[in-house]
Design a protein around this motif. Structure first.
Motif, PDB file in Angstrom:
ATOM      1  N   ASP A 189     -41.714 -53.498 -45.612  1.00 23.76           N
ATOM      2  CA  ASP A 189     -40.246 -53.748 -46.004  1.00 23.76           C
ATOM      3  C   ASP A 189     -40.262 -53.785 -47.467  1.00 23.76           C
ATOM      4  OD1 ASP A 189     -37.389 -53.854 -45.162  1.00 23.76           O
ATOM      5  OD2 ASP A 189     -37.495 -56.049 -45.588  1.00 23.76           O
ATOM      6  N   LEU A 190     -39.344 -53.075 -48.163  1.00 24.34           N
ATOM      7  CA  LEU A 190     -39.149 -52.736 -49.375  1.00 24.34           C
ATOM      8  C   LEU A 190     -38.059 -53.627 -49.960  1.00 24.34           C
ATOM      9  CD1 LEU A 190     -40.129 -49.118 -50.246  1.00 24.34           C
ATOM     10  CD2 LEU A 190     -41.805 -51.358 -49.987  1.00 24.34           C
ATOM     11  N   GLY A 191     -37.923 -54.734 -50.748  1.00 24.26           N
ATOM     12  CA  GLY A 191     -36.789 -55.403 -51.044  1.00 24.26           C
ATOM     13  C   GLY A 191     -36.520 -55.428 -52.731  1.00 24.26           C
ATOM     14  N   ASP A 192     -35.297 -54.988 -52.811  1.00 27.62           N
ATOM     15  CA  ASP A 192     -35.011 -54.884 -54.239  1.00 27.62           C
ATOM     16  C   ASP A 192     -33.368 -55.820 -54.519  1.00 27.62           C
ATOM     17  OD1 ASP A 192     -33.137 -53.163 -52.897  1.00 27.62           O
ATOM     18  OD2 ASP A 192     -33.454 -51.419 -54.200  1.00 27.62           O
ATOM     19  N   ARG A 193     -33.288 -56.448 -53.693  1.00 27.33           N
ATOM     20  CA  ARG A 193     -32.198 -57.363 -53.649  1.00 27.33           C
ATOM     21  C   ARG A 193     -30.982 -56.386 -53.529  1.00 27.33           C
ATOM     22  NH1 ARG A 193     -32.886 -62.647 -54.125  1.00 27.33           N
ATOM     23  NH2 ARG A 193     -30.796 -63.055 -54.706  1.00 27.33           N
ATOM     24  N   ASN A 194     -31.143 -55.445 -52.608  1.00 24.57           N
ATOM     25  CA  ASN A 194     -29.767 -54.511 -52.437  1.00 24.57           C
ATOM     26  C   ASN A 194     -29.538 -53.675 -53.724  1.00 24.57           C
ATOM     27  OD1 ASN A 194     -29.413 -55.169 -49.604  1.00 24.57           O
ATOM     28  ND2 ASN A 194     -28.542 -57.106 -50.353  1.00 24.57           N
ATOM     29  N   GLY A 195     -30.503 -53.206 -54.569  1.00 26.17           N
ATOM     30  CA  GLY A 195     -30.458 -52.485 -55.572  1.00 26.17           C
ATOM     31  C   GLY A 195     -30.327 -53.059 -56.992  1.00 26.17           C
ATOM     32  N   SER A 196     -30.398 -54.333 -57.023  1.00 27.87           N
ATOM     33  CA  SER A 196     -30.301 -54.950 -58.306  1.00 27.87           C
ATOM     34  C   SER A 196     -31.282 -55.297 -59.133  1.00 27.87           C
ATOM     35  CB  SER A 196     -29.376 -56.215 -58.018  1.00 27.87           C
ATOM     36  OG  SER A 196     -30.491 -57.233 -57.169  1.00 27.87           O
ATOM     37  N   THR A 197     -32.491 -55.193 -58.570  1.00 23.59           N
ATOM     38  CA  THR A 197     -33.787 -55.492 -59.446  1.00 23.59           C
ATOM     39  C   THR A 197     -34.504 -54.321 -59.968  1.00 23.59           C
ATOM     40  OG1 THR A 197     -35.266 -55.888 -57.281  1.00 23.59           O
ATOM     41  CG2 THR A 197     -33.944 -57.723 -58.325  1.00 23.59           C
ATOM     42  N   CYS A 198     -34.441 -53.126 -59.380  1.00 20.76           N
ATOM     43  CA  CYS A 198     -34.688 -52.025 -59.904  1.00 20.76           C
ATOM     44  C   CYS A 198     -34.231 -50.695 -59.607  1.00 20.76           C
ATOM     45  CB  CYS A 198     -36.357 -51.728 -58.978  1.00 20.76           C
ATOM     46  SG  CYS A 198     -36.378 -51.483 -57.537  1.00 20.76           S
ATOM     47  N   GLY A 199     -34.701 -49.584 -60.103  1.00 17.02           N
ATOM     48  CA  GLY A 199     -33.987 -48.452 -59.950  1.00 17.02           C
ATOM     49  C   GLY A 199     -34.387 -47.674 -58.370  1.00 17.02           C
ATOM     50  N   ALA A 200     -33.681 -46.764 -58.037  1.00 17.81           N
ATOM     51  CA  ALA A 200     -33.896 -46.179 -56.842  1.00 17.81           C
ATOM     52  C   ALA A 200     -34.969 -45.515 -56.884  1.00 17.81           C
ATOM     53  CB  ALA A 200     -32.617 -45.451 -56.585  1.00 17.81           C
ATOM     54  N   GLU A 201     -35.501 -44.951 -57.760  1.00 18.12           N
ATOM     55  CA  GLU A 201     -36.522 -44.042 -58.070  1.00 18.12           C
ATOM     56  C   GLU A 201     -37.736 -44.758 -57.616  1.00 18.12           C
ATOM     57  OE1 GLU A 201     -38.084 -40.604 -60.995  1.00 18.12           O
ATOM     58  OE2 GLU A 201     -37.278 -42.392 -61.988  1.00 18.12           O
ATOM     59  N   LEU A 202     -37.989 -46.020 -58.242  1.00 16.44           N
ATOM     60  CA  LEU A 202     -39.201 -46.611 -57.625  1.00 16.44           C
ATOM     61  C   LEU A 202     -39.245 -47.035 -56.310  1.00 16.44           C
ATOM     62  CD1 LEU A 202     -41.724 -48.450 -58.479  1.00 16.44           C
ATOM     63  CD2 LEU A 202     -40.144 -50.476 -58.780  1.00 16.44           C
ATOM     64  N   VAL A 203     -38.203 -47.397 -55.569  1.00 14.39           N
ATOM     65  CA  VAL A 203     -38.172 -47.377 -54.012  1.00 14.39           C
ATOM     66  C   VAL A 203     -38.813 -46.269 -53.482  1.00 14.39           C
ATOM     67  CG1 VAL A 203     -36.948 -48.373 -51.993  1.00 14.39           C
ATOM     68  CG2 VAL A 203     -36.327 -49.336 -54.360  1.00 14.39           C
ATOM     69  N   GLU A 204     -38.050 -45.196 -53.865  1.00 10.07           N
ATOM     70  CA  GLU A 204     -38.550 -43.830 -53.307  1.00 10.07           C
ATOM     71  C   GLU A 204     -39.689 -43.464 -53.558  1.00 10.07           C
ATOM     72  OE1 GLU A 204     -35.520 -41.313 -55.276  1.00 10.07           O
ATOM     73  OE2 GLU A 204     -33.899 -42.283 -54.398  1.00 10.07           O
ATOM     74  N   VAL A 205     -40.394 -43.768 -54.572  1.00  7.48           N
ATOM     75  CA  VAL A 205     -41.662 -43.536 -54.683  1.00  7.48           C
ATOM     76  C   VAL A 205     -42.657 -44.039 -53.938  1.00  7.48           C
ATOM     77  CG1 VAL A 205     -43.673 -43.640 -56.714  1.00  7.48           C
ATOM     78  CG2 VAL A 205     -41.451 -42.441 -57.147  1.00  7.48           C
ATOM     79  N   VAL A 206     -42.533 -45.298 -53.832  1.00  9.23           N
ATOM     80  CA  VAL A 206     -43.522 -46.343 -52.927  1.00  9.23           C
ATOM     81  C   VAL A 206     -43.180 -46.103 -51.415  1.00  9.23           C
ATOM     82  CG1 VAL A 206     -43.622 -48.740 -52.040  1.00  9.23           C
ATOM     83  CG2 VAL A 206     -43.097 -48.207 -54.722  1.00  9.23           C
ATOM     84  N   ALA A 207     -42.031 -46.033 -51.201  1.00  9.04           N
ATOM     85  CA  ALA A 207     -41.761 -45.405 -49.771  1.00  9.04           C
ATOM     86  C   ALA A 207     -42.246 -44.280 -49.324  1.00  9.04           C
ATOM     87  CB  ALA A 207     -40.113 -45.591 -49.424  1.00  9.04           C
ATOM     88  N   GLY A 208     -42.133 -43.150 -50.201  1.00  8.82           N
ATOM     89  CA  GLY A 208     -42.615 -41.812 -49.978  1.00  8.82           C
ATOM     90  C   GLY A 208     -44.185 -41.859 -49.826  1.00  8.82           C
ATOM     91  N   VAL A 209     -44.866 -42.445 -50.499  1.00  9.53           N
ATOM     92  CA  VAL A 209     -46.507 -42.535 -50.385  1.00  9.53           C
ATOM     93  C   VAL A 209     -46.639 -43.379 -49.133  1.00  9.53           C
ATOM     94  CG1 VAL A 209     -48.557 -43.464 -51.406  1.00  9.53           C
ATOM     95  CG2 VAL A 209     -46.629 -42.706 -52.943  1.00  9.53           C
ATOM     96  N   LEU A 210     -46.156 -44.359 -48.943  1.00  5.29           N
ATOM     97  CA  LEU A 210     -46.431 -45.081 -47.573  1.00  5.29           C
ATOM     98  C   LEU A 210     -45.952 -44.191 -46.326  1.00  5.29           C
ATOM     99  CD1 LEU A 210     -45.148 -48.707 -48.629  1.00  5.29           C
ATOM    100  CD2 LEU A 210     -47.579 -47.935 -48.361  1.00  5.29           C
ATOM    101  N   LYS A 211     -44.683 -43.732 -46.465  1.00  6.94           N
ATOM    102  CA  LYS A 211     -44.403 -42.871 -45.235  1.00  6.94           C
ATOM    103  C   LYS A 211     -45.312 -41.637 -45.198  1.00  6.94           C
ATOM    104  CE  LYS A 211     -39.577 -43.756 -45.373  1.00  6.94           C
ATOM    105  NZ  LYS A 211     -38.084 -43.445 -45.420  1.00  6.94           N
TER     106      LYS A 211
END
Length: 285
Positions: A189-211
């Motif tokens: 589960d990736l937490g960015d406090r609903n988009g407030s602590t990082c850009g969406a690109e970082l979430v997408e990169v981490v999620a993409g590798v794990l998926k």
């Protein structure tokens, strides 16, 4: 290279050569109890508060060019993923010099200075002296967070960007009183406090590798991200902070509290995550 920068407080591993502006920090997996720590709880119950073996799971990120930071002090003593004022006044013997900010979790016993472990077991039979809480902040909390700040600010100054991954683990099944009770949690589960602590690109990169490895990945579902990413994340200034919660059943027997053989595979997969985040950071420099 492993450096015990502050013995009993934190260790850091730096990659060979020039480090990428990427930090993986593990704030809630330490098991090195201070000599003067006293609790009425059993060691077995105390250990159930620790996110065990997370530092081992992320040991491969250094080989990918990222920096690894690990807090030694157990969160039963002081929880580095809570705000420094997240204290319930009734748990103190004495007056705190400024207004405290206890949150809902603090009132249930899991704030900056936890008062329960293993779900329901009390840690203390009396309020703690203010001086004791202050000592834990000064000796463990602030040195660790100051090091995170130093590293991220240094990366930002030198490279124009910094990526911060705060690494945690979660039980496969939530407690009966948890908001997500009744259903097995995702693998990550990736937490960015609903988009407030990082850009969406970082979430997408981490999620993409794990998926890509076949894991079930959610975002802001079980945990939106707590103090480590709130305190350090500043995406508008180029510092991107993401909390990663990993399902403990992937790498350990939760009941026996022992490693599973799959931990080695997890380590390889998380090193691949680090390599991809390093690529992202270098592309944004």
């Amino acid at each position: 290279m492993l450096m015990d920068v502050m013995p009993g407080v934190f260790s850091r591993r730096d990659p060979a050569g020039e480090p990428a502006p990427v930090l993986f920090e593990i704030p809630r997996s330490g098991a090195e109890y201070p000599r003067d720590f006293r609790s009425i709880a059993s060691l077995t119950d105390l250990q159930r508060s620790i996110s065990m073996y997370v530092e081992e799971c992320y040991a491969g990120v250094v080989g990918a060019g990222a920096t690894w930071l690990y807090a030694h002090c157990p969160n039963a003593c002081i929880d580095l993923n809570r705000h420094e004022l997240d204290i319930e006044p009734s748990q103190l013997a004495g007056e705190w010099p400024e207004m405290l900010r206890p949150g809902p979790k603090t009132k249930s016993g899991i704030g900056l200075i936890p008062t329960i472990c293993a779900g329901t077991k009390p840690l203390y039979d009396a309020p703690l002296p203010v001086a004791e809480v202050r000592k834990r902040l000064d000796h463990y909390y602030w040195p660790y967070h100051n090091e995170v700040t130093r590293l991220l600010q240094g990366f930002r100054a030198k490279h124009g960007v910094a990526y911060h991954l705060s690494c945690h683990s979660m039980p496969a099944m939530p407690a009966a009183n948890a908001p997500d009770a009744g259903q097995r949690r995702s693998d990550f589960d990736l937490g960015d406090r609903n988009g407030s602590t990082c850009g969406a690109e970082l979430v997408e990169v981490v999620a993409g590798v794990l998926k890509g490895f076949g894991y079930r990945v959610t975002s802001n579902t079980h945990f939106v991200g707590a103090e480590s990413v709130r305190k350090h994340g500043a995406p508008d200034l180029g510092i991107h902070s993401l909390q990663i919660e990993m399902n403990r059943s992937l790498y350990m027997d939760e009941e026996a509290r022992t490693r599973r053989p799959e931990l080695a595979t997890i380590r390889t997969h998380l090193a691949a995550v680090a390599a991809r985040v390093v690529d992202l950071a270098q592309a944004r420099r």
